[in-house]
Design a protein around this motif. Structure first.
Motif, PDB file in Angstrom:
ATOM      1  N   GLU A  80      39.357  13.788  47.759  1.00 48.39           N
ATOM      2  CA  GLU A  80      39.555  13.083  46.606  1.00 48.39           C
ATOM      3  C   GLU A  80      40.663  12.722  46.621  1.00 48.39           C
ATOM      4  N   GLU A  81      40.833  11.784  46.139  1.00 48.72           N
ATOM      5  CA  GLU A  81      42.484  11.285  45.627  1.00 48.72           C
ATOM      6  C   GLU A  81      42.647  11.085  44.451  1.00 48.72           C
ATOM      7  N   PHE A  82      43.892  10.826  44.011  1.00 46.90           N
ATOM      8  CA  PHE A  82      45.089  12.193  43.262  1.00 46.90           C
ATOM      9  C   PHE A  82      46.482  10.636  43.058  1.00 46.90           C
ATOM     10  N   TRP A  83      46.993  10.714  41.572  1.00 43.40           N
ATOM     11  CA  TRP A  83      47.852   9.900  40.940  1.00 43.40           C
ATOM     12  C   TRP A  83      49.337  11.224  40.925  1.00 43.40           C
ATOM     13  N   LEU A  84      50.249  10.832  41.734  1.00 47.75           N
ATOM     14  CA  LEU A  84      51.297  12.172  41.006  1.00 47.75           C
ATOM     15  C   LEU A  84      51.675  11.152  40.844  1.00 47.75           C
ATOM     16  N   SER A  85      52.970  10.998  39.955  1.00 44.49           N
ATOM     17  CA  SER A  85      54.227  10.154  39.281  1.00 44.49           C
ATOM     18  C   SER A  85      54.671  11.192  37.937  1.00 44.49           C
ATOM     19  N   GLY A  86      56.321  11.593  38.014  1.00 43.57           N
ATOM     20  CA  GLY A  86      56.822  11.823  37.174  1.00 43.57           C
ATOM     21  C   GLY A  86      56.522  12.036  35.644  1.00 43.57           C
ATOM     22  N   PRO A  87      55.937  12.553  34.815  1.00 45.95           N
ATOM     23  CA  PRO A  87      56.356  12.518  33.553  1.00 45.95           C
ATOM     24  C   PRO A  87      56.557  11.501  32.627  1.00 45.95           C
ATOM     25  N   LYS A  88      56.141  10.767  31.885  1.00 47.70           N
ATOM     26  CA  LYS A  88      56.876   9.836  30.483  1.00 47.70           C
ATOM     27  C   LYS A  88      57.317  10.661  29.324  1.00 47.70           C
TER      28      LYS A  88
ATOM     29  N   VAL B 273      49.616  14.371  37.115  1.00 41.38           N
ATOM     30  CA  VAL B 273      48.803  14.702  38.360  1.00 41.38           C
ATOM     31  C   VAL B 273      47.895  13.865  37.653  1.00 41.38           C
ATOM     32  N   GLN B 274      46.521  13.091  38.543  1.00 44.93           N
ATOM     33  CA  GLN B 274      45.404  13.312  37.934  1.00 44.93           C
ATOM     34  C   GLN B 274      44.580  12.535  38.874  1.00 44.93           C
ATOM     35  N   LEU B 275      43.140  13.189  38.657  1.00 40.17           N
ATOM     36  CA  LEU B 275      42.273  13.025  39.653  1.00 40.17           C
ATOM     37  C   LEU B 275      41.588  11.526  39.779  1.00 40.17           C
ATOM     38  N   LYS B 276      42.020  10.607  40.701  1.00 38.84           N
ATOM     39  CA  LYS B 276      41.215   9.449  40.923  1.00 38.84           C
ATOM     40  C   LYS B 276      39.470   9.262  41.113  1.00 38.84           C
ATOM     41  N   SER B 277      39.587   9.840  42.160  1.00 39.56           N
ATOM     42  CA  SER B 277      38.194   9.970  42.307  1.00 39.56           C
ATOM     43  C   SER B 277      37.091  10.055  41.807  1.00 39.56           C
ATOM     44  N   GLY B 278      35.717   9.214  41.438  1.00 43.29           N
ATOM     45  CA  GLY B 278      35.227   9.583  40.788  1.00 43.29           C
ATOM     46  C   GLY B 278      34.828   9.384  39.012  1.00 43.29           C
ATOM     47  N   HIS B 279      36.284   8.083  38.920  1.00 40.12           N
ATOM     48  CA  HIS B 279      35.952   8.627  38.004  1.00 40.12           C
ATOM     49  C   HIS B 279      36.368   6.976  37.217  1.00 40.12           C
ATOM     50  N   ASP B 280      36.254   6.502  36.188  1.00 36.10           N
ATOM     51  CA  ASP B 280      37.190   4.858  35.406  1.00 36.10           C
ATOM     52  C   ASP B 280      38.134   5.322  35.672  1.00 36.10           C
TER      53      ASP B 280
END
Length: 105
Positions: A59-67, A8-15
């Motif tokens: 706030e926007e997040f990216w969710l995906s399975g870990p690699k 899970v990664q926070l996308k909002s407010g970050h490059d």
């Protein structure tokens, strides 16, 4: 409620790929359109930088399975924070085990 080990990664407010990220357990509703993690309720949205948005804060997040190769963030070498309750399952996955929550598919 389905539960999966996720990146899970926070996308909002970050490059691009510079927001904080976690390896954590995420609970989904039966339609997979709502996800819950760290006390947040996220809803699947299209047309946003991430694929989910927090219903309260937007706030926007990216969710995906870990690699397994740990290249979860596309344009960053930053490592996610691994939640303590997910650490053993994540270590087993990195060692070659099945992705927790995806044992049957």
């Amino acid at each position: 409620m389905p539960r999966r080990l996720m990146f899970v990664q926070l996308k909002s407010g970050h490059d691009t790929d510079q927001g904080p990220s976690w390896i954590t357990w995420v609970d989904f509703n039966r339609t997979w359109k709502t996800a819950r993690f760290h006390g947040r309720e996220l809803r699947r949205f299209q047309g946003v930088r991430g694929n989910f948005a927090d219903l309260d804060t937007r706030e926007e997040f990216w969710l995906s399975g870990p690699k397994r190769d740990r290249t979860d963030a596309r344009y960053s070498a930053a490592r996610p924070t691994v939640d303590p309750d997910a650490a053993a399952a994540y270590a087993a996955y990195l060692a070659g085990g099945r992705l927790p929550g995806r044992e049957t598919g």
